[in-house]
Write a protein that holds these residues in place. Sequence first.
Motif, PDB file in Angstrom:
ATOM      1  N   ILE A 122      10.137  28.958   1.958  1.00  0.00           N
ATOM      2  CA  ILE A 122       9.840  30.390   2.116  1.00  0.00           C
ATOM      3  C   ILE A 122       8.433  30.571   2.690  1.00  0.00           C
ATOM      4  O   ILE A 122       8.209  31.351   3.610  1.00  0.00           O
ATOM      5  CB  ILE A 122       9.985  31.128   0.756  1.00  0.00           C
ATOM      6  N   LYS A 123       7.496  29.778   2.168  1.00  0.00           N
ATOM      7  CA  LYS A 123       6.114  29.878   2.656  1.00  0.00           C
ATOM      8  C   LYS A 123       6.035  29.410   4.111  1.00  0.00           C
ATOM      9  O   LYS A 123       5.404  30.061   4.940  1.00  0.00           O
ATOM     10  CB  LYS A 123       5.185  29.043   1.780  1.00  0.00           C
ATOM     11  N   GLN A 124       6.694  28.303   4.369  1.00  0.00           N
ATOM     12  CA  GLN A 124       6.738  27.728   5.717  1.00  0.00           C
ATOM     13  C   GLN A 124       7.259  28.756   6.732  1.00  0.00           C
ATOM     14  O   GLN A 124       6.760  28.857   7.843  1.00  0.00           O
ATOM     15  CB  GLN A 124       7.698  26.527   5.667  1.00  0.00           C
ATOM     16  N   ALA A 125       8.262  29.520   6.315  1.00  0.00           N
ATOM     17  CA  ALA A 125       8.877  30.505   7.210  1.00  0.00           C
ATOM     18  C   ALA A 125       8.051  31.799   7.290  1.00  0.00           C
ATOM     19  O   ALA A 125       8.425  32.744   7.986  1.00  0.00           O
ATOM     20  CB  ALA A 125      10.297  30.807   6.744  1.00  0.00           C
ATOM     21  N   GLY A 126       6.949  31.844   6.541  1.00  0.00           N
ATOM     22  CA  GLY A 126       6.082  33.028   6.568  1.00  0.00           C
ATOM     23  C   GLY A 126       6.690  34.238   5.862  1.00  0.00           C
ATOM     24  O   GLY A 126       6.369  35.377   6.158  1.00  0.00           O
ATOM     25  N   LEU A 127       7.586  33.978   4.906  1.00  0.00           N
ATOM     26  CA  LEU A 127       8.297  35.088   4.262  1.00  0.00           C
ATOM     27  C   LEU A 127       7.781  35.408   2.858  1.00  0.00           C
ATOM     28  O   LEU A 127       8.192  36.399   2.258  1.00  0.00           O
ATOM     29  CB  LEU A 127       9.805  34.755   4.160  1.00  0.00           C
ATOM     30  N   TYR A 128       6.893  34.550   2.333  1.00  0.00           N
ATOM     31  CA  TYR A 128       6.511  34.680   0.918  1.00  0.00           C
ATOM     32  C   TYR A 128       6.009  36.084   0.561  1.00  0.00           C
ATOM     33  O   TYR A 128       6.396  36.636  -0.470  1.00  0.00           O
ATOM     34  CB  TYR A 128       5.442  33.634   0.569  1.00  0.00           C
ATOM     35  N   ASN A 129       5.185  36.666   1.418  1.00  0.00           N
ATOM     36  CA  ASN A 129       4.617  37.976   1.093  1.00  0.00           C
ATOM     37  C   ASN A 129       5.562  39.144   1.322  1.00  0.00           C
ATOM     38  O   ASN A 129       5.297  40.264   0.894  1.00  0.00           O
ATOM     39  CB  ASN A 129       3.312  38.202   1.857  1.00  0.00           C
ATOM     40  N   GLN A 130       6.675  38.882   1.999  1.00  0.00           N
ATOM     41  CA  GLN A 130       7.675  39.952   2.170  1.00  0.00           C
ATOM     42  C   GLN A 130       8.614  40.022   0.976  1.00  0.00           C
ATOM     43  O   GLN A 130       9.365  40.968   0.811  1.00  0.00           O
ATOM     44  CB  GLN A 130       8.529  39.681   3.404  1.00  0.00           C
ATOM     45  N   ILE A 131       8.608  38.945   0.188  1.00  0.00           N
ATOM     46  CA  ILE A 131       9.521  38.846  -0.952  1.00  0.00           C
ATOM     47  C   ILE A 131       8.731  39.144  -2.222  1.00  0.00           C
ATOM     48  O   ILE A 131       7.593  38.716  -2.362  1.00  0.00           O
ATOM     49  CB  ILE A 131      10.124  37.426  -1.004  1.00  0.00           C
ATOM     50  N   SER A 132       9.320  39.899  -3.152  1.00  0.00           N
ATOM     51  CA  SER A 132       8.600  40.213  -4.384  1.00  0.00           C
ATOM     52  C   SER A 132       8.696  39.070  -5.389  1.00  0.00           C
ATOM     53  O   SER A 132       7.763  38.817  -6.147  1.00  0.00           O
ATOM     54  CB  SER A 132       9.167  41.479  -5.024  1.00  0.00           C
TER      55      SER A 132
END
Length: 525
Positions: free
Chosen positions: A435-445
């Motif tokens: 998730i972090k690798q894909a740059g999605l961590y901050n979009q997910i709660s």
Amino acid sequence: MAANEQVSNIFDTILVLDFGSQYSHLITRRLREFNIYAEMLPCTQKISELGWTPKGVILSGGPYSVYAEDAPHVDHAIFDLNVPILGICYGMQELAWINGKQVGRGEKREYGPATLKVLEDSNALFKGMNDSTVWMSHGDKLHGLPTGYRTIATSDNSPYCGIAHETKPIYGIQFHPEVTHSTLGKTLLKNFAVDLCHAKQNWTMENFIETEIKRIRKLVGPTAEVIGAVSGGVDSTVASKLMTEAIGDRFHAILVDNGVLRLNEAANVKKTLVEGLKINLMVVDASEEFLTKLKGVTDPEKKRKIIGNTFIHVFEREAEKIKPKDGKEIQFLLQGTLYPDVIESISFKGPSQTIKTHHNVGGLLENMKLKLIEPLRELFKDEVRHLGELLGIPHDLVWRHPFPGPGIAIRVLGEVTKEQVEIARKADNIYIEEIKQAGLYNQISQAFACLLPVKSVGVMGDQRTYDQVIALRAIETTDFMTADWFPFEHSFLKKVAARIVNEVDGVARVTYDITSKPPATVEWE
Ligand code: GLN
């Protein structure tokens, strides 16, 4: 009440009296957004017991009807404070009830948008708001003007959309400025707090650090020692760093490794807190103790209870070992309570409902004869994060997803064993890494992996496998009350599933949870 000196004595404060509206806390939230400190208290608050003087008072909305027999009413002493008062919906009806009782049931309920027609261009409350959309939510209405008031705004359905006292700075509005559907609602709250109440806009985290450190030093005194548990999450880390800034090594942090933390968590927390943040931390490995107690237990509520009770037991035992050099006892317990918990415990729930307490540290306080210290109890989560950044806490930690107290024990469904925890941990670690690798961590709660103890057939390298299932969960939410699942790209899920099955022994299948909350909850247990 915490053993804290009131922040309201230090910062100019708007008092929000809560009549039980579901939006009441938003009034406080909005005021803070333009750096005005606001505190919410139940509508039954006695002004003589306040201990500080507000710069202005806001009466919130509420589900009751002011004319009903058991309706809540405000302490009339607010009128003797000689500060501006703003009544919102029920709050306005309350002002009208006090001054002539011209309030009753409307012909129809009004719920939704309306257009505000400001009658007095010069009126400071509505500055810049004429013709803006405001949000209505009421069934009662004013049947006439309260004695001593005039109309300052109307709308199609509400002839008394805005009223003002002839001579005093007292205002009533029928709509809800605190909800974002009232497009210029924030302007109204600012007009009220800044222009009419003259409250200073100095509520910033930079100022808070300074005043809070002083406040902690004064409260703890020159010799007393403080103890507190850290979890690796943002709240306890920020609270601990603040204590360390205030009293150095007289603050003792304890991390209890309960055997159900995330992969390598205890070591990582130690590195960040001790090496990075110079916090006086003791790590206690009690994993065997917890896992032994959890043996054979499958009921989620029992798991939670066991972990909670064992935690208190271990914490007390380890705290005993921390003897301050001068032979004195530890006197305070640090708790990272945030404002939403405080609000939850004090908001007005009506005549028939009991108000629940917000923390479960009662046992520790009593047994260990400690006083509670809660430096974050006035802060919302985003304020805590901002504070964390200012205190030099690593960005990743500040923006970390929440993690439940019972940890992976409630993410391993069924019995919790060391082996099962290991599987859940490894799968979770891969998932979060991707998730972090894909740059999605901050979009997910919040995102995590769960281990389901059902066996499923698979095939690997021509061999039949018969192993368990990992369920992945990722949600988006603003308040965790409702949540929706995160729409990952299929290619992302494909990659994560392949990695988990290949890299984690004991997993035959991966599924993605596509249930919203409600009807499901965020966690599986
Ligand atoms: N219960 C009152 C009404 O129906 C007030 C509603 C409110 O404050 N939102 O008019």
